[in-house]
Design a protein around this motif. Structure first.
Motif, short mmCIF file in Angstrom:
data_model
loop_
_atom_site.label_atom_id
_atom_site.label_comp_id
_atom_site.label_asym_id
_atom_site.label_seq_id
_atom_site.Cartn_x
_atom_site.Cartn_y
_atom_site.Cartn_z
N MET A 133 27.86 81.87 -97.14
CA MET A 133 29.09 82.44 -96.60
C MET A 133 28.88 82.91 -95.17
SD MET A 133 31.58 85.37 -98.07
CE MET A 133 32.71 84.28 -98.89
N ALA A 134 27.82 82.47 -94.54
CA ALA A 134 27.56 82.86 -93.16
C ALA A 134 28.64 82.28 -92.25
CB ALA A 134 26.17 82.40 -92.74
N GLY A 135 28.56 82.58 -90.98
CA GLY A 135 29.56 82.10 -90.04
C GLY A 135 28.97 81.80 -88.69
N SER A 136 29.86 81.52 -87.75
CA SER A 136 29.48 81.18 -86.39
C SER A 136 29.76 82.39 -85.49
CB SER A 136 30.28 79.97 -85.93
OG SER A 136 29.90 79.60 -84.64
N ILE A 137 28.73 82.81 -84.75
CA ILE A 137 28.83 84.01 -83.93
C ILE A 137 28.48 83.70 -82.48
CG2 ILE A 137 27.92 86.35 -83.57
CD1 ILE A 137 27.38 86.42 -86.62
N LEU A 138 29.30 84.21 -81.57
CA LEU A 138 29.04 84.12 -80.13
C LEU A 138 28.49 85.47 -79.69
CD1 LEU A 138 29.24 82.79 -77.31
CD2 LEU A 138 31.62 83.61 -77.21
N THR A 139 27.31 85.46 -79.07
CA THR A 139 26.74 86.70 -78.55
C THR A 139 26.70 86.63 -77.02
OG1 THR A 139 24.83 88.18 -78.62
CG2 THR A 139 24.38 85.86 -78.89
N VAL A 140 27.19 87.68 -76.37
CA VAL A 140 27.33 87.70 -74.92
C VAL A 140 26.57 88.92 -74.38
CG1 VAL A 140 28.96 87.68 -73.00
CG2 VAL A 140 29.65 86.72 -75.21
N VAL B 284 24.36 80.95 -84.19
CA VAL B 284 24.54 81.80 -83.02
C VAL B 284 24.59 80.96 -81.74
CG1 VAL B 284 23.56 83.69 -81.65
CG2 VAL B 284 23.39 83.74 -84.16
N THR B 285 25.61 81.23 -80.92
CA THR B 285 25.74 80.64 -79.59
C THR B 285 25.60 81.78 -78.60
OG1 THR B 285 27.22 78.92 -80.43
CG2 THR B 285 27.27 79.35 -78.06
N GLU B 286 24.89 81.54 -77.51
CA GLU B 286 24.63 82.60 -76.53
C GLU B 286 25.36 82.37 -75.21
OE1 GLU B 286 20.41 83.41 -75.99
OE2 GLU B 286 20.01 82.41 -77.89
N ALA B 287 25.74 83.50 -74.58
CA ALA B 287 26.30 83.48 -73.23
C ALA B 287 25.70 84.66 -72.46
CB ALA B 287 27.82 83.59 -73.27
N GLY B 288 25.52 84.49 -71.14
CA GLY B 288 24.85 85.50 -70.33
C GLY B 288 25.77 86.48 -69.61
N ILE C 128 33.77 83.63 -72.19
CA ILE C 128 35.12 83.08 -72.33
C ILE C 128 35.07 81.56 -72.38
CG2 ILE C 128 37.32 82.75 -71.13
CD1 ILE C 128 37.11 85.68 -70.24
N ARG C 129 34.28 80.95 -71.51
CA ARG C 129 34.15 79.48 -71.51
C ARG C 129 33.65 78.98 -72.87
NH1 ARG C 129 32.06 80.49 -66.43
NH2 ARG C 129 29.91 80.08 -67.07
N GLY D 107 34.58 76.47 -78.46
CA GLY D 107 34.19 76.41 -79.87
C GLY D 107 35.07 77.30 -80.73
N LYS D 108 34.69 77.40 -81.99
CA LYS D 108 35.41 78.28 -82.91
C LYS D 108 34.40 79.27 -83.47
CE LYS D 108 38.28 78.32 -87.08
NZ LYS D 108 38.04 79.72 -87.19
N PHE D 109 34.66 80.55 -83.29
CA PHE D 109 33.73 81.57 -83.72
C PHE D 109 34.39 82.54 -84.69
CE2 PHE D 109 32.26 80.01 -79.64
CZ PHE D 109 30.93 79.71 -79.94
N ASP D 110 33.60 82.98 -85.65
CA ASP D 110 34.08 83.95 -86.63
C ASP D 110 33.95 85.38 -86.11
OD1 ASP D 110 34.57 81.99 -88.76
OD2 ASP D 110 32.39 81.74 -88.71
N LEU D 111 33.07 85.56 -85.12
CA LEU D 111 32.78 86.88 -84.58
C LEU D 111 32.19 86.73 -83.18
CD1 LEU D 111 32.24 90.01 -84.99
CD2 LEU D 111 30.03 89.34 -85.93
#
Length: 122
Positions: free
Chosen positions: A1-8, A29-33, A39-40, A45-49
């Motif tokens: 039940m995990a999800g996709s997370i963007l960390t900035v 996990v997808t990372e942004a600096g 925002i880009r 993509g589609k993120f759950d959090l």
């Protein structure tokens, strides 16, 4: 039940710590600096959090949240602030901008996971 997370976060060591904690629990996990990159990547993509720092170059986390909340596709995505800041007035501004929660650095991986699971209803 995990999800996709963007960390900035502008700190690569914080991004790595978040990624290790979350991927170990099965999250992608997808990372942004910075906020602009966040925002880009959110738009690509589609993120759950989304987990974001507050103080970053180019675009801070508060501005990023305000901009994301203007985009209908991101209106319901939970956003957690992960920052060294703990000022009550700042927390109110973040909530008004659309932040879902707040976690203060330094953080414990188990606390981060507990908050992530709670926010995602897991």
């Amino acid at each position: 039940m995990a999800g996709s997370i963007l960390t900035v976060d502008d700190s690569s060591s914080i991004r790595v710590a978040i990624k290790v904690a979350l991927t170990g629990a099965g999250y992608t996990v997808t990372e942004a600096g910075d906020g602009a990159e966040g925002i880009r990547k959110a738009n690509a993509g589609k993120f759950d959090l989304i987990i974001t720092d507050l103080n970053m170059p180019v675009m801070d986390g508060l501005t990023m949240i305000e901009e994301l909340r203007k985009i209908p596709a991101h209106g319901g995505v939970p956003i957690i602030f992960l920052t060294t800041e703990s000022d009550a007035a700042l927390k109110q501004r973040a909530k008004a901008a659309g932040a879902t929660g707040w976690l203060t650095k330094p953080f414990q991986a188990d606390n981060l996971l507990k908050i992530v699971k709670k926010v995602l209803g897991q």
